[in-house]
Every structure is written in C-alpha cells, then in structure tokens.
Design a protein around this motif. Structure first.
Motif, mmCIF file in Angstrom:
data_model
loop_
_atom_site.group_PDB
_atom_site.id
_atom_site.type_symbol
_atom_site.label_atom_id
_atom_site.label_comp_id
_atom_site.label_asym_id
_atom_site.label_seq_id
_atom_site.Cartn_x
_atom_site.Cartn_y
_atom_site.Cartn_z
ATOM 1 N N GLN B 169 0.870 -1.179 0.000
ATOM 2 C CA GLN B 169 0.000 0.000 0.000
ATOM 3 C C GLN B 169 0.901 1.221 0.000
ATOM 4 O OE1 GLN B 169 -3.939 0.038 1.442
ATOM 5 N NE2 GLN B 169 -3.420 -1.271 3.180
ATOM 6 N N ALA B 170 0.566 2.154 -0.835
ATOM 7 C CA ALA B 170 1.417 3.340 -0.912
ATOM 8 C C ALA B 170 0.563 4.574 -1.115
ATOM 9 C CB ALA B 170 2.428 3.192 -2.044
ATOM 10 N N ARG B 171 1.070 5.646 -0.652
ATOM 11 C CA ARG B 171 0.397 6.939 -0.757
ATOM 12 C C ARG B 171 1.482 7.952 -1.076
ATOM 13 N NH1 ARG B 171 -0.165 9.953 3.087
ATOM 14 N NH2 ARG B 171 -0.401 8.750 4.977
ATOM 15 N N GLY B 172 1.285 8.779 -2.084
ATOM 16 C CA GLY B 172 2.342 9.723 -2.446
ATOM 17 C C GLY B 172 3.499 8.978 -3.088
ATOM 18 N N ASN B 173 4.683 9.518 -2.984
ATOM 19 C CA ASN B 173 5.877 8.948 -3.606
ATOM 20 C C ASN B 173 7.051 9.070 -2.650
ATOM 21 O OD1 ASN B 173 8.078 8.270 -5.116
ATOM 22 N ND2 ASN B 173 7.368 9.308 -6.974
ATOM 23 N N TYR B 174 7.432 7.972 -2.039
ATOM 24 C CA TYR B 174 8.485 8.009 -1.030
ATOM 25 C C TYR B 174 9.808 8.521 -1.586
ATOM 26 C CZ TYR B 174 11.780 6.627 2.547
ATOM 27 O OH TYR B 174 12.778 6.657 3.493
ATOM 28 N N ALA B 307 14.803 18.970 8.195
ATOM 29 C CA ALA B 307 15.746 19.362 9.245
ATOM 30 C C ALA B 307 15.054 19.738 10.546
ATOM 31 C CB ALA B 307 16.595 20.527 8.756
ATOM 32 N N ASP B 308 13.801 20.184 10.439
ATOM 33 C CA ASP B 308 13.099 20.579 11.663
ATOM 34 C C ASP B 308 12.367 19.415 12.306
ATOM 35 O OD1 ASP B 308 10.067 22.074 10.194
ATOM 36 O OD2 ASP B 308 11.056 20.139 9.922
ATOM 37 N N GLY B 309 12.591 18.216 11.800
ATOM 38 C CA GLY B 309 11.996 17.046 12.430
ATOM 39 C C GLY B 309 10.668 16.622 11.851
ATOM 40 N N ARG B 310 10.165 17.314 10.856
ATOM 41 C CA ARG B 310 8.904 16.874 10.254
ATOM 42 C C ARG B 310 9.140 15.631 9.398
ATOM 43 N NH1 ARG B 310 7.271 19.989 6.390
ATOM 44 N NH2 ARG B 310 9.207 21.209 6.528
ATOM 45 N N ILE B 311 8.226 14.687 9.541
ATOM 46 C CA ILE B 311 8.310 13.473 8.728
ATOM 47 C C ILE B 311 7.938 13.828 7.290
ATOM 48 C CG2 ILE B 311 7.379 11.163 8.368
ATOM 49 C CD1 ILE B 311 6.440 11.260 11.354
ATOM 50 N N LEU B 312 8.790 13.430 6.360
ATOM 51 C CA LEU B 312 8.459 13.625 4.946
ATOM 52 C C LEU B 312 7.904 12.336 4.347
ATOM 53 C CD1 LEU B 312 11.595 15.694 3.905
ATOM 54 C CD2 LEU B 312 9.282 16.539 4.371
ATOM 55 N N GLY B 313 8.411 11.226 4.829
ATOM 56 C CA GLY B 313 7.911 9.968 4.295
ATOM 57 C C GLY B 313 8.447 8.785 5.077
ATOM 58 N N GLN B 337 0.133 -2.167 9.253
ATOM 59 C CA GLN B 337 0.435 -1.250 8.160
ATOM 60 C C GLN B 337 -0.240 0.107 8.383
ATOM 61 O OE1 GLN B 337 -1.039 -2.647 4.259
ATOM 62 N NE2 GLN B 337 1.097 -2.777 3.632
ATOM 63 N N CYS B 338 -1.509 0.060 8.785
ATOM 64 C CA CYS B 338 -2.278 1.297 8.943
ATOM 65 C C CYS B 338 -1.933 2.030 10.242
ATOM 66 C CB CYS B 338 -3.775 1.008 8.906
ATOM 67 S SG CYS B 338 -4.337 0.473 7.287
ATOM 68 N N THR B 339 -1.800 1.298 11.307
ATOM 69 C CA THR B 339 -1.613 1.947 12.601
ATOM 70 C C THR B 339 -0.220 2.545 12.734
ATOM 71 O OG1 THR B 339 -3.141 0.304 13.462
ATOM 72 C CG2 THR B 339 -2.044 1.680 15.071
ATOM 73 N N LEU B 340 0.695 2.132 11.901
ATOM 74 C CA LEU B 340 2.025 2.737 11.926
ATOM 75 C C LEU B 340 1.933 4.255 11.738
ATOM 76 C CD1 LEU B 340 5.238 1.403 10.239
ATOM 77 C CD2 LEU B 340 4.571 3.786 9.913
ATOM 78 N N LEU B 341 0.980 4.689 10.922
ATOM 79 C CA LEU B 341 0.859 6.128 10.631
ATOM 80 C C LEU B 341 0.550 6.931 11.887
ATOM 81 C CD1 LEU B 341 -1.091 5.800 7.294
ATOM 82 C CD2 LEU B 341 1.285 6.517 7.572
ATOM 83 N N GLY B 342 -0.156 6.305 12.816
ATOM 84 C CA GLY B 342 -0.363 6.924 14.116
ATOM 85 C C GLY B 342 -1.028 8.280 14.070
ATOM 86 N N VAL B 343 -0.603 9.137 14.973
ATOM 87 C CA VAL B 343 -1.206 10.455 15.127
ATOM 88 C C VAL B 343 -0.489 11.501 14.265
ATOM 89 C CG1 VAL B 343 -2.129 10.085 17.424
ATOM 90 C CG2 VAL B 343 0.240 10.800 17.159
ATOM 91 N N TYR B 344 0.295 11.051 13.335
ATOM 92 C CA TYR B 344 1.220 11.953 12.640
ATOM 93 C C TYR B 344 0.845 12.189 11.184
ATOM 94 C CZ TYR B 344 3.721 10.256 16.713
ATOM 95 O OH TYR B 344 4.067 9.908 17.996
ATOM 96 N N VAL B 345 1.350 13.315 10.676
ATOM 97 C CA VAL B 345 1.226 13.603 9.252
ATOM 98 C C VAL B 345 2.372 12.903 8.536
ATOM 99 C CG1 VAL B 345 1.283 15.409 7.504
ATOM 100 C CG2 VAL B 345 0.202 15.857 9.723
ATOM 101 N N VAL B 346 2.037 12.035 7.642
ATOM 102 C CA VAL B 346 3.063 11.312 6.887
ATOM 103 C C VAL B 346 2.749 11.512 5.409
ATOM 104 C CG1 VAL B 346 4.144 9.071 6.441
ATOM 105 C CG2 VAL B 346 3.260 9.603 8.736
ATOM 106 N N PRO B 347 3.343 12.503 4.788
ATOM 107 C CA PRO B 347 2.961 12.840 3.403
ATOM 108 C C PRO B 347 3.170 11.699 2.403
ATOM 109 C CG PRO B 347 4.279 14.602 4.373
ATOM 110 C CD PRO B 347 4.327 13.454 5.330
ATOM 111 N N HIS B 348 4.240 10.963 2.550
ATOM 112 C CA HIS B 348 4.507 9.863 1.621
ATOM 113 C C HIS B 348 4.685 8.583 2.418
ATOM 114 C CE1 HIS B 348 5.225 12.817 -1.591
ATOM 115 N NE2 HIS B 348 5.866 13.506 -0.675
#
Lengths: 290, 781, 164
Positions: B169-174, B307-313, B337-348
């Motif tokens: 399963q994929a979303r965006g482009n890692y 660099a500021d710690g935001r998850i990009l993918g 697979q799904c719960t890994l995303l957690g409470v966070y914004v994960v763009p890719h």
C-alpha cells in the motif's frame, strides 16, 4: 491435564508407609505437600503406580531445638510453618530469609520441607540453604535409618541419595558459630518464580575479624545446588574487604557451569552469580560483624 | 432529557453473580449422559502422517468413540475464510484454512489429529496414550527469513516460498520524500507478541436433542451468531435449529473470536453422531498450542525527515508470521500497516508486507491485533530521529501531529474494515501535554533524573503516542423491550467477556427509558435471544452495539410517550418519564408504571393498529460506514538495576481519548487491563520456539503473565473528542492500553541506562533482563 | 495401571458430605463436578494461576494440586460460603463490586479466598503487602489496580466493624 491412574493409600503409621515403599520401591511415591508432585502428575511427567499419602503422619510435623543449639525439623513441616516459626527466625536466619521466596503462600501452606528437599529441584531455594548450613538429613526405611549430609544428599536433577525404600523424616540444622552472618538472595523474573540465580551465603568471622569459614551455594547453577569452593577459598583466612568480595564473585563465575534456560542464558546466569555473590557477601559480612 | 446513568461510574449489574460463584461458565454446564472429549495432538511441528492405529484406544473401558480425519467423511473440509483479502491492487493471497483433524500431515505442534470421546476426561486422556501414529517428521519452518528462502520446507505443499500474502500500500511517492530529506534513518525492528492466555481456556459443550430436533452449543466464543450460522450450514441444519450460547466468558482478548476452530466444529458433530451431550474443555497445556497466538514481524523501515523534524515519508517492508494457516485473512498485518501512521502527518508512505506460513500455531488478532507492531516502528523511528536532530522526544512528536482542524483526516490506505483509512476526530497535542503533566516530565528531566544519576541510580522516562482504529462495522443490532414487570430487557447479538456490557448497555437504556439501571436486564451471547450480529472484537462493542441499543431505546421511548399520550389523552409534550413510570407533568395521580403501559400496548382485545407492533419494544441496527479513531499517550518512569537488569516501574500514566465515556469505572478497568497485557508483552511474555518448532515454555510457570507486583498503579486521564460517526459519540477503548507499551519500554530503558550514548539501541520487543544484558554487553564491545 | 476408589467423608462449607471417589480425582474436579460447587474455577491445573484456591482446614490452598481423597476428614471452604445469604454479600465481595475489582470474574473466587485469609491475618495491610499477597493469583483482565483498591477498601471496613 488429569493424572494417570494410580492406587492411593493413606499412611496409617510411619512403619506401614515404609513397608509399602519397601514393597513397591520406585513404583510408589510419597505424597506430602503435593505442590511439586501433583503438577508433574497432572502433566503426566510422573506416573507413579501408587501414592502413599504421608500427610496423616502428624508426628513428623515439628520444629524443635536440638541439643547442641541447632534446630531439628520434621520432614512433614509445612514451609509456611517454617516461615512463621520463632525458633527458625532466631537460630536459622538463612532459612527464615529464604522461605518467603518459595513460590506463594498458598503453595507454602501445603508444601513441606521434606517434600521440597526430596524433590531436589536444583533451582529451588531450600536445597541450596541446606548445603550452605551443613544440614544433616535423616532417612528412614524398614531396614533402619541413616544420616546423610546435605552435600551428599543432592545427587542430580530431581535425584537424591534416598534409596527406593527410604523416606526423608527429619532435617537437623547445626547451631551457627558466633559471629556468623547469612544472606539469601535470588534474582527471579517474578516473585515466587524459580530463581534465574540464587545464593545462600554463610560467613563466619573469628575474634580478629578474619573469615574462618564461608559457604556459598547457588540455586539453578547445575544439576544440584552448587557450592563454590573457589568462592569460599577467596574469603577464608583473611579479612573480607571489597577486593576479596570481588575475588569471590569472580571465582564463583569461574566455578559455576549453569544449565541456562528460557529465561536466562548460561552466560547471564554466571553474570548473576557474580552479582549475587557480591551483594550477598556484603550483607552477610555486615550481619556477621554485628 | 437529563442523563442519570450515561457517563456515570455505575456499579456493575453482573457482579453479584460472579462474586458468589453463581455465574455460568462453559465448564459449569452439566447434562445427563454427558461425555467428555480429549484430542490427540501432533507432537511434531511438521510431519507426515503415514498411519493412525486407534484400535487400542477403542478397547479401553470408558471410551465411547475415537475419530480420525478418515472418519469424518464429507464433514472433513478446511474451515471458512473469516476475513477475505482486502481490495488492494496487486494483492497476492493464498487461502489456507485450518482443518478439523490433520489428514496427510500436521502443520504445527498441537494440531489435532484424533478425537477421543469417553465417559470422563480422565479416561479420554488415558486413551490418547493408546493411539499409535506413524509419523514422518519433516523439517520445520520456524524462522521468517528462512521460510521464504529457496530450499525451505513448505508448510503447504503447493505454496511456494511459504507466501501466504504479499501486499503493498502506498500513498504519495516516497522517493520524493527522500530527495527533499535532510535526514534518512533506516533500521530493522523485531516485534514479537505472545498468547492471550485468558484465565479461562476455551471450551465447547454440544447437546443434540433428537426429539426437539435442536442443537444447543455452549461455546467460549466472542461471536455466537456467526458460530451458529456456520455450524448450521456445516451440519446441514437450519439456523433456527441451532442455539449457540456464549455464557459468562473468562476473558476473550481476541483468540476466542477465531472461529471454527477444529474443536468447535467437531464437538457438535460428535454430539449429533453419538446422540449424547459432549463436552470439551481445553486445558492450559493445550491452550498454548491449540488457541491462536499473535506473533512476530520483522520490519526494515526507513523514515525521511526535514531538518526541523517533520516526517516527509516512511517506507516499510516487513515479514509477518501467520502461522500454519490464515483463516483470519490479513487483519493483523493490515492493522500494522495502517496503525504505523499513528497520530502523525506522513505525506509519503510506502508499506509492503509478506505474510508467511510457518509451522507454528495460527496467528489471529489478540488485543491490539497487529497495531502494536506498527506503533513500535513509528515511535522508535521518531526517537532515533529525535536523537539525531537533537530534539526532545516529546517535541519531536508535537511537530508531527495531525492538527486538530484537519479532521476527518484521510490516510487513504485500506484499513481492516476494507474502507479507506480515515480518522473521524482527534486532538493530539492536549493528550501529549496531559501525559507529560501527569508523569511530571519537565520536573523529572530537569531535576529528578540528574539527582538519580548522581546517586548512581538508573531511572529513565519515556512517552509515546498512538491511535487505535475502533468501532468498525459491519453492524450490530439490539432489541429493547419493556416487560409487563416494568423491567426492561435488552438483547444484542454480541457476547461479553468481562467488559461490562451488562452494565454499560443498561446505562444507555436506563436514561432513555427512564428506569433504574438495575432494572435493565441485558442479554448477550445467546443466539435464541437475538438473531443477528458480528461479534465482540476490534473494540467495537460500545460503539456499534451501544449505538444500536441507543437507537432502539430511543424508539421505545417514543412508543412510551405515544402510548401514554393516548392513555392519558394528552399531548406527548406534557409527559415526563422517570423512575419507571410515565406521568402527566404537574398533575399528581395521573401516572402509569411502565409495566402496566406495556400491558396496555399488548391488548388481549381490540386490534393492533396497522403499521405498528404490539408492546413497547423496538429493534434497531447500527452499521458505521467506517470505524472511529481513538488515541492516546502513555508515559512511564522506570528504574533499572544495572547489574541484574531487573526493572521497577515507578510511575505509569495514560491519557486516553475514546470520545464520549459511557462508564468511567469500566473504562479505567479496560485501560488497566490493557496496560498489564502491554507490560507483559514488553518485558515478560515470550513464546520461545526452538528450531524444530517446539514451544519450550508451554506452561504458566514459564510463560510469564504479569502479577500484581509487576503491574504498577497507573494514573489515568482523559480527553474527549466525540466521534461524529455514531449517535453516542463514543469510540472504542478495549485494546488501547495494550498497544504502546513496547516502544514506551524501549524508550524509557534506553533513557534509564543511557544506551544510545553507549552505542546500543533497543529495536526489539520483548525485552527481558537477559536480553537487555546481552544488548548492553554487545554495546560495550 | 490400576486405579482404586475410596469412601471419603468431608465437610464442605460446613456441611458433612460423603462420597466415593476415584483416587486420582482432583479436588478441584470433585468440588465442581461431583458437588456442583462451580464457583471454584480451573485455570491451569499446575498450581500457578490460583483460580482454584479454596480453604483447606481454613488455609488457602490450590485445589488443582490436591486430590479429593485428601479431603477425607478435613474441612473445605469455597467461595460459595462467603456471602451470608443469597441477598447479601461478604464485605470483601461488596468492596469488589464497589471498586470494580472484577471484569470477567473468572479469577475472582480464587482471589476472594486468598484475600479473606490474608485480611484475617493482616487487618491493616499496606498496598505493597496487598500486592505481595495477590502475587500468587493471576488476573488477565483488571491489571490488578481495582482489586487492590477493593481489598484496601474492605480492610478498612472490616476493621471498623470488628469488635474491640
């Protein structure tokens, strides 16, 4: 998990119990507390053809002073009795300190000293304690009786020196010499579990403060409780200081060849033996010095 | 309408029976002529069966029957696929479900091979030793990476590489995320779980009454309706001929909703064949092998960050151990697979898993159902990234939270309910803030820890966050009925295993219908009392059944008002319902007890109006389009003895958001129980298999459940973001406590022992004194 | 292998009871299936979980580790004997209900039997002492906190209501 079939005989007297054992040998087992035997039977790891229930032999349930300042304990004495007994607390502090580690109160209400020792689980607390205290164990059969020194009693895993027709009837613990300090310690995953490693430590000091005797016996360190001669040697004949304590711990780690199990590798058990040696010796020494 | 009970810590209706030993559990069922069963189980993890000789067993006095696969005829067939593969593009799925009795070969130690029925369980066990099986052992598939390697033995002869499934399963482009990243971290994680080990093991009692043409089955199942439907179909009976009762159940936790276990399908069959009731109670030794587990996954995961710690993918590739069969489809790894995303914004996000068959007991959901594995990976990656970027772990999380105005938040990938993962509501920053406050984070880090360290004590702190997708469909239903006695009955199709349904559901009804909560009788787990339902799982009882009960109770309330308005010849607005009666407001004496009103609504003369039904009852169903998303944070302060690696938890805090709370006391109990299982999973419980697939610690002496000395007192707090998806605003809570303990322990223990500075990272669960010692020593080299 | 059976006379919950039992019949099975006292539960049959705890001559013991024949001439007390009558609960049971000290209730009878004996010997326990006493009983539902609360609550009430 139900036991395999067997015949059950409640003992009417010690003599009749011994007669049955003489007749049936290893096909018959004595049922005392049952806290080790019954689980083994429920798993069908033990399948004796006959159980001779010795619980009716109340005469074997006692804690008495021995003439020489020691203590004599009947084999049918419940572990819980030992836990609460004032004489044991006063004269045998090593036993008093070890007993609360034996399983849980419900088990201790039923389990007996004799049963625990005869079961001879090398991970068990009381066999190691008996070795360090130099206990003598009295075995009786229809043919007579004999005394077995603790160091000769434990022969292998779940194996004692008791012959097929013998029953353990009494344990005699000698009086501790003056300036003796003891310490029982163990590391177990949960309270009441078998120890990953345990130590029963006894040190005796002379008037000048040097160590005149030391016994360090380890639980779950081999096929039987293991007394480390090397650790004792590192202590006897000198004042016990931090260096001696470290030497004793290193000697124990060298001496011991523990079996390893699902909870603790051999290496970790050895490491724990070293840790416990240091900690128990510090405590025993402080107690001996009081 | 004021609520008196909803939201209150009402004492449980069911407790008096349970406390006095007057509650029926499956093993309490005694029937005249009842026989008892025992199963011969494979001693080998993987072996062909060349022949079975049961002749000696049949000769044993007290043995009534002995069955092998050959005796089952057409009844022998693999069980149904309970959860089909999700609708994901490119999915590979090989359905291989469990069989009633092993035929050509056994695929895990403990797999049933023969069924013995005797007059007592004692004799049945004796007879097991009489049966002679000619085994031809085969090399066992145990290790996940070796399972998929060429040359490995095959658990299922026709499934190459032991691949049960392959899902991406994929979303965006890692790859884009990596291009933009200031930091990419990559690690391998091992997350192993264990067995649910409820204090009551499984059991089935079946009673075929030939003259009544009815089958009654008592079963420790979490899904009585589905069992009823399946057994009826398998046995060639109509659903109305079969009654499945899940009475009081001594703990479920998931493996009791694995359905159509071999024993479950065979005991009813034997009861019909023998014309006598048959009982099978699983003993503890069997439970370790015969009841499903959850087990391990191996993750190769990487995270790309700014660099500021935001998850990009995030990219994650993992192996999942499904055991010998896969009847529950892919629920567990999909949850990971799904719960890994957690409470966070994960763009890719790019997640791939391969589920592998192994020669071990089957894996199906156990409290958390695969969520733990995903949460471990995410929370550990964040901690590692935080360290590399010089950020405090709490701050690291804060910077990545999904903001509160972003709900409903679409994560897009397919969840266990086959809908696109969407979080209904949530607000994560206050949860973290409250957790930090409860645990005393600032004070610990600034003052207490330095003092501890100066004194040579190794005390560490951890804080982690998680989501729990709950309350999924398909639906549940309920019938609410005012009886002539004035008591109100509520029947629903799910079962109860200790989570207080008898009380929580009563609270919902009591407020609507205006009766004392003790006058509401809740019936669960009896297919004769309510026909339709899915079951108790995935933290959905309060959400789905609760909502159906609420809707039905509302309708009953309307009927009460309408009937009473007719009775009193007044307007409905003039009426008030309270204390089990309806009264005309302000007019003393004009009141009628609900029971009497119910009688009125069930006339012995006259006519029931067309389009209405007799009585004061209603049946309603609730089917949420998607699940709700609960969330929370756990924090812990733990001391470690640096020499023995034994731990003492000094403080444990949980902040949980499960939306509207029905009964805070029951909710607390669920959290406490979940945390206890989490602590077990993190530091005490491990199923130890050897290379031959033998379970080395199949007893409670060696499989270590935490006791009252290992589980600390916990401090709990709540935040509430109601769910917009159901009338009550509730989210589920049953599994939450169990989910984040793994990464919490890893973080706190690393902190206590200052491991990262010593070159050691904790990337696996469970840990133990022994394992921790090995890892620490490894770092010292 | 041969088996045999024995006539036993035992007192269960204060009532005299005479039965013939096979030697290997476990006490737990005897109580549950022979006498129908199903309040005592079986969780492991190897003496670890404590669900089967009863009183044997007044002291807590694991009934799965005893044989029915051992009850001959002895007194057994089970959870059914705690409540004074059908409409009232023992103070410890009452405290469990108030403090939500049970969820599925399966381990509960064993815990009640352990704790009544514990409180009789330790009327003013600390939380740690309660947890130690509880450590021989496994619960998978509650996480123990509410059980501990219930025991401490009951201890307080029993002290208040005891004479002297």
């Amino acid at each position: 998990m139900k036991p395999a079939p067997f015949r059950y005989v409640p003992a009417e007297s010690l003599a009749s119990a011994l007669a049955l054992k003489a007749e049936h040998g290893d096909d018959a087992r004595f049922l005392a507390g049952g806290q080790s035997l019954i689980p083994a039977m429920n798993f069908r790891l033990a399948q004796p053809a006959m159980l001779v229930d010795v619980n009716p032999l109340r005469d074997l349930d006692y804690v008495r002073p021995a003439g020489n300042g020691g203590v004599r304990i009947g084999a049918l004495t419940r572990t819980r009795t030992l836990e609460r007994d004032a004489l044991v607390a006063e004269r045998q502090p090593l036993v008093h300190e070890a007993v609360p580690h034996v399983a849980h109160p419900q088990i201790r209400n039923r389990g007996t000293l004799g049963g625990n020792l005869a079961h001879a689980d090398p991970a068990s607390e009381l066999p190691a304690v008996m070795l360090s205290l130099g206990a003598r164990l009295r075995a009786r059969s229809s043919r007579g009786e004999r005394w077995i020194a603790a160091q000769d009693f434990f022969v292998g895993v779940f194996t004692t020196a008791l012959r097929a027709d013998e029953m353990l009837v009494e344990v005699e613990l000698p009086a501790a010499p003056p300036r003796t300090g003891t310490c029982f310690m163990e590391v177990a995953r949960r309270r009441g579990d078998y120890a990953m490693m345990g130590i029963a430590a006894v040190v005796t000091l002379g008037d000048d403060g040097t160590c005149t005797d030391a016994a360090l016996t380890y639980c779950n360190a081999g096929a039987t409780p293991v007394r480390s001669a090397g650790a004792a040697q590192a202590l006897v004949g000198a004042r016990i200081d931090e260096q001696r304590i470290r030497d004793a711990a290193a000697a124990a780690e060298r001496d011991l060849d523990p079996p390893g199990n699902v909870h603790a590798s051999k290496a970790f058990q050895k490491h724990l033996a070293g840790v416990l040696t240091r900690r128990a010796l510090r405590t025993a020494l402080a107690r001996a010095s009081r | 309408m004021t609520t008196r009970y909803f939201g209150a810590p009402v004492q449980r209706n069911e407790d008096a029976r349970l406390l006095t030993g007057r509650a029926l559990f499956v093993d309490d069922v005694e029937l005249p002529g009842m026989l008892e069963a025992a199963f011969l189980r494979s001693p080998h993890a993987h072996a062909r069966i060349r022949g079975i000789d049961v002749s000696a067993a049949l000769k044993r006095e007290g043995v009534v029957a002995v069955y092998t696969a050959a005796d089952l005829g057409d009844y022998w067939r693999p069980g149904p696929l309970l959860v089909p593969p999700p609708p994901i593009d490119g999915i590979v799925f090989n359905e291989r479900t469990q069989v009633p009795l092993a035929r050509e070969k056994a695929r895990h130690a403990g797999e049933p091979v023969a069924l013995v029925v005797a007059t007592t369980r004692y004799i049945a066990e004796d007879a097991l030793a009489d049966i002679v099986v000619d085994w031809e052992p085969i090399s066992a598939v145990v290790d996940l990476e070796r399972a998929v390697a060429p040359g490995s033995a095959r658990v299922h002869d026709d499934v190459a590489g032991n691949v049960a499934a392959h899902v991406r399963q994929a979303r965006g482009n890692y790859a884009d995320a990596v291009k933009q990243a200031a930091l990419v971290i990559k690690r391998r994680f091992l997350y192993d779980r264990g067995t649910s080990s409820p204090i009551e093991t499984r059991g089935v009692v079946a009673h075929w009454e030939d003259k009544a043409d009815r089958l009654t089955v008592w079963d420790t199942t979490q899904a009585p309706v589905v069992i009823r439907n399946g057994l009826a179909a398998m046995l060639g009976l109509s659903e109305r001929q079969v009654r499945v009762i899940a009475p009081f159940i001594g703990g479920g936790f998931g493996p009791k909703i694995m359905m159509f276990y071999p024993e479950e399908v065979l005991i009813p069959w034997a009861a019909i064949k023998l014309g006598r009731p048959v009982k099978w109670i699983e003993d503890r030794a069997e439970h370790f092998l015969a009841t499903t587990h959850e087990r391990g996954q191996v993750h190769d995961a990487e995270m790309a960050l700014a660099a500021d710690g935001r998850i990009l993918g995030i990219r994650d590739v993992f192996l999942h151990d499904t055991g010998a069969y896969d009847p529950y489809g892919l629920t567990v790894p999909i949850n990971s697979q799904c719960t890994l995303l957690g409470v966070y914004v994960v763009p890719h996000y790019d997640s791939t898993f391969t589920a592998l068959f192994t020669n071990k007991p089957t894996v199906t959901p156990y409290r958390g159902a695969g969520r733990q594995h995903g949460v471990f990976v995410m929370e550990r990656l964040l901690d590692i990234a935080a360290r590399e970027l010089g950020l405090d772990p709490a701050e690291m999380r804060r910077r990545n939270f999904i903001p509160p105005d972003a709900f409903p938040y679409k994560n897009e990938i397919i969840y266990q309910d086959f809908t696109a993962l969407e979080y209904d509501s949530g607000n994560y920053a206050p949860i973290l803030a409250k957790a930090l406050e409860l645990i005393g984070y600032e004070r610990f880090v600034r003052e207490e820890q330095p003092r501890f360290r100066a004194a040579g004590k190794h005390v560490g702190i951890g804080v982690v966050c998680y989501v729990e997708g709950t309350g999924i469909g398909p639906y549940e239903g309920a019938k609410v009925q005012v009886q002539a006695s004035g008591k109100v009955s509520v029947a629903t199709g799910i079962g109860t295993q200790g989570q207080g349904h008898y009380t929580a559901f009563a609270q919902i009804v009591a407020d609507q219908v205006g009766v004392d909560v003790r006058d509401v009788e809740v019936i669960t787990g009896d297919t004769d009392q309510f026909y339709w339902g899915a079951g108790t799982f995935a933290s959905r009882g309060a959400v789905v059944a609760g909502s159906a009960i609420h809707e039905a109770a509302k309708v009953v309330r309307q009927k009460i008002l309408r009937t009473a308005a007719e009775h009193f010849e007044c307007a409905e607005e003039d009426l008030a319902i309270a204390n089990g009666a309806v009264a005309v407001a302000g007019v003393p004496g004009r009141s009628i007890r609900l029971g009497a009103l119910a009688d009125q609504a069930n006339p012995t003369r006259g006519a029931v109006q067309p389009g209405t039904e007799p009585g004061l009852e209603a049946t309603r169903y609730f089917g949420p389009p998607t699940g709700t998303t609960a969330s929370g944070a756990h924090a812990m302060i733990v001391e470690v003895d640096p020499e023995t690696l034994m731990i003492a938890i000094r403080k444990y805090a949980v902040v949980h958001d499960c939306g509207t709370v029905v009964n805070p006391m029951i909710l607390e109990g669920q959290i406490h129980g979940g945390v206890a299982q989490g602590i077990g999973n993190a530091y005490y419980e491990q199923l130890v298999f050897d290379d031959d697939g033998q379970l080395l610690n199949a007893s409670l002496a060696d499989y270590l459940l935490p006791t009252a000395l290992e589980v600390p007192r916990m401090d709990l707090a709540h935040t509430v973001t109601p769910s917009p998806l159901n009338p009550l605003g509730v989210k589920g809570a049953g599994e939450a406590g169990a989910i984040p303990a793994g990464p919490l322990f890893a973080q706190a223990l690393e902190n206590a022992l200052e491991l990262p500075a010593r070159g050691v990272e904790l990337l696996e669960i469970p840990l133990s004194p022994n394992r921790l010692w090995e890892l620490v020593k490894g770092g010292e080299r | 292998m041969t088996t045999d059976s024995h006539q036993i006379v035992t007192t269960v919950n204060g009532e005299r009871c005479e039965r013939r039992v096979e030697s290997r019949l476990l006490l737990s099975d005897f109580l549950r299936h022979e006498l129908g006292l199903t309040g005592t539960h079986v969780g492991c049959e190897h003496g670890v979980c404590g669900a089967c705890t009863i009183h044997y001559d007044g002291a807590p013991a694991r009934s799965c580790l005893m044989l029915a024949v051992q009850a001959n001439g002895h007194a057994i007390t089970t959870v059914e004997a705690l409540a004074p009558d059908r409409d009232r609960l023992h103070p410890l049971q009452e405290a469990f209900r108030e403090a939500h000290g049970l969820q599925c209730g399966y381990c509960t009878p064993g815990i009640l039997m352990t704790m009544t004996a514990f409180l009789a010997e330790n009327p003013s326990p600390t939380e740690h002492e309660v947890r130690e006493a509880l450590s021989g009983n496994l619960c998978r539902c509650t996480g123990y906190q509410h059980i501990v609360d219930a025991v401490l609550l009951a201890a307080g009430r029993l002290r208040e209501s005891s004479p002297g």
